[in-house]
Scaffold this active site. Structure first.
Site, PDB file in Angstrom:
ATOM      1  N   PRO A  14       0.786  -1.223   0.000  1.00  0.00           N
ATOM      2  CA  PRO A  14       0.000   0.000   0.000  1.00  0.00           C
ATOM      3  C   PRO A  14       0.826   1.285   0.000  1.00  0.00           C
ATOM      4  O   PRO A  14       1.874   1.359   0.644  1.00  0.00           O
ATOM      5  CB  PRO A  14      -0.824  -0.100   1.297  1.00  0.00           C
ATOM      6  N   ASN A  15       0.305   2.229  -0.724  1.00  0.00           N
ATOM      7  CA  ASN A  15       0.840   3.601  -0.827  1.00  0.00           C
ATOM      8  C   ASN A  15       2.082   3.713  -1.707  1.00  0.00           C
ATOM      9  O   ASN A  15       2.521   4.825  -2.007  1.00  0.00           O
ATOM     10  CB  ASN A  15       1.113   4.209   0.566  1.00  0.00           C
ATOM     11  N   ARG A  22       4.733  10.985  -2.403  1.00  0.00           N
ATOM     12  CA  ARG A  22       4.477  10.728  -0.993  1.00  0.00           C
ATOM     13  C   ARG A  22       5.744  10.970  -0.178  1.00  0.00           C
ATOM     14  O   ARG A  22       6.760  10.308  -0.401  1.00  0.00           O
ATOM     15  CB  ARG A  22       4.058   9.266  -0.878  1.00  0.00           C
ATOM     16  N   TYR A  27      10.928   9.008   1.235  1.00  0.00           N
ATOM     17  CA  TYR A  27      10.959   7.930   0.237  1.00  0.00           C
ATOM     18  C   TYR A  27      11.647   8.308  -1.077  1.00  0.00           C
ATOM     19  O   TYR A  27      11.798   7.460  -1.954  1.00  0.00           O
ATOM     20  CB  TYR A  27       9.522   7.452  -0.050  1.00  0.00           C
ATOM     21  N   ASN A  78       8.041  -5.692  -1.159  1.00  0.00           N
ATOM     22  CA  ASN A  78       7.966  -4.563  -0.248  1.00  0.00           C
ATOM     23  C   ASN A  78       6.500  -4.462   0.148  1.00  0.00           C
ATOM     24  O   ASN A  78       5.696  -3.878  -0.573  1.00  0.00           O
ATOM     25  CB  ASN A  78       8.449  -3.264  -0.898  1.00  0.00           C
ATOM     26  N   ALA A  81       3.321  -0.945   4.631  1.00  0.00           N
ATOM     27  CA  ALA A  81       2.771  -0.958   5.998  1.00  0.00           C
ATOM     28  C   ALA A  81       2.310  -2.350   6.430  1.00  0.00           C
ATOM     29  O   ALA A  81       2.325  -2.669   7.629  1.00  0.00           O
ATOM     30  CB  ALA A  81       1.623   0.034   6.096  1.00  0.00           C
ATOM     31  N   GLU A 102      12.691  -9.666   1.241  1.00  0.00           N
ATOM     32  CA  GLU A 102      11.933  -8.514   1.746  1.00  0.00           C
ATOM     33  C   GLU A 102      12.765  -7.249   1.529  1.00  0.00           C
ATOM     34  O   GLU A 102      13.950  -7.227   1.867  1.00  0.00           O
ATOM     35  CB  GLU A 102      11.669  -8.737   3.239  1.00  0.00           C
ATOM     36  N   HIS A 104      12.826  -2.883   1.892  1.00  0.00           N
ATOM     37  CA  HIS A 104      12.261  -1.588   2.286  1.00  0.00           C
ATOM     38  C   HIS A 104      13.178  -0.496   1.794  1.00  0.00           C
ATOM     39  O   HIS A 104      14.413  -0.597   1.951  1.00  0.00           O
ATOM     40  CB  HIS A 104      12.083  -1.501   3.804  1.00  0.00           C
ATOM     41  N   THR A 106      13.387   2.574   2.895  1.00  0.00           N
ATOM     42  CA  THR A 106      13.969   3.302   4.024  1.00  0.00           C
ATOM     43  C   THR A 106      14.579   2.323   5.022  1.00  0.00           C
ATOM     44  O   THR A 106      14.268   1.125   5.000  1.00  0.00           O
ATOM     45  CB  THR A 106      12.885   4.121   4.739  1.00  0.00           C
ATOM     46  N   ARG A 111      13.511   4.530  12.161  1.00  0.00           N
ATOM     47  CA  ARG A 111      12.274   5.313  12.129  1.00  0.00           C
ATOM     48  C   ARG A 111      11.442   5.012  13.379  1.00  0.00           C
ATOM     49  O   ARG A 111      11.983   4.642  14.404  1.00  0.00           O
ATOM     50  CB  ARG A 111      11.534   5.011  10.818  1.00  0.00           C
TER      51      ARG A 111
HETATM   52  C1  DHK Z   1       7.293   1.522   2.965  1.00  0.00           C
HETATM   53  C2  DHK Z   1       6.187   1.866   3.665  1.00  0.00           C
HETATM   54  O1  DHK Z   1       5.100   2.276   3.029  1.00  0.00           O
HETATM   55  C3  DHK Z   1       6.145   1.845   5.133  1.00  0.00           C
HETATM   56  O2  DHK Z   1       4.875   1.546   5.632  1.00  0.00           O
HETATM   57  C4  DHK Z   1       7.191   0.916   5.737  1.00  0.00           C
HETATM   58  C5  DHK Z   1       8.485   0.921   3.618  1.00  0.00           C
HETATM   59  C6  DHK Z   1       8.549   1.152   5.094  1.00  0.00           C
HETATM   60  C7  DHK Z   1       9.759   1.257   2.869  1.00  0.00           C
HETATM   61  O3  DHK Z   1      10.694   1.795   3.444  1.00  0.00           O
HETATM   62  O4  DHK Z   1       9.834   0.920   1.687  1.00  0.00           O
HETATM   63  O5  DHK Z   1       7.247   1.110   7.114  1.00  0.00           O
END
Ligand code: DHK
Length: 156
Positions: A14-15, A22, A27, A78, A81, A102, A104, A106, A111
């Site tokens: 998501p997102n 965003r 990011y 990835n 959330a 996996e 991420h 960031t 964080r």
């Molecule tokens: C991306 C997200 O949307 C967050 O909810 C995760 C992750 C971290 C990223 O760093 O790609 O906590």
């Protein structure tokens, strides 16, 4: 691309469709399409075919993992959330035949405390955090390496 090349699936949660727009200070400014292009180049270099997806819905990600579970040389995920909340995605990953990595963008350990826990990390092959979008390329290269070393996963 070689016909019948092994497939690497890249699943985004998501997102991540809003990457670039965003919280760019967190990011970065690259869009999800930029990430897809990077994955395409890296997969091609590793002799893999790319299946790249994004969903904002937990069940859709579970369904995608089920669909891919016997069909791919590896999965890069990835889960965004859902990493920190989803037993359902964890349980789906546990039935994938191939290595799962996996990723991420960031460094989740630098964080908020809740981002430091992942439901996925102990059921995946490897974890890459805090390397920006390059983490996707590193994960695909790793899948390519593992796939070349595993009999029966390369093209006929
Ligand atoms: C991306 C997200 O949307 C967050 O909810 C995760 C992750 C971290 C990223 O760093 O790609 O906590």
């Amino acid at each position: 691309m070689t016909p019948n090349a092994p497939v690497v699936a890249v699943l985004n949660g998501p997102n991540l469709n809003l990457l670039g727009e965003r919280q760019p200070e967190v990011y970065g400014r690259e869009t999800l399409d930029d990430v897809r292009q990077l994955c395409l180049r890296t997969a091609r270099d590793a002799g893999l075919e790319l299946d790249f997806r994004q969903s904002n819905h937990e069940g859709e990600i579970v369904d995608a993992i089920h669909e891919l579970r016997h069909a791919v040389a590896g999965v890069v995920i990835n889960a965004a959330a859902y990493t920190h909340t989803s037993v359902a995605i964890r349980d789906a990953i546990a039935v994938v035949d191939a290595p799962v990595i996996e990723v991420h963008i960031t460094n989740v350990h630098r964080r908020e405390a809740f981002r430091g826990h992942s439901y996925l990390s102990d059921v995946v092959e490897g974890v890459i955090v805090g390397c920006g979008t390059q983490g996707y390329a590193l994960a695909i290269a790793r899948i390519g390496h593992l796939s070349a070393a595993r009999p029966g996963t390369s093209s006929p």
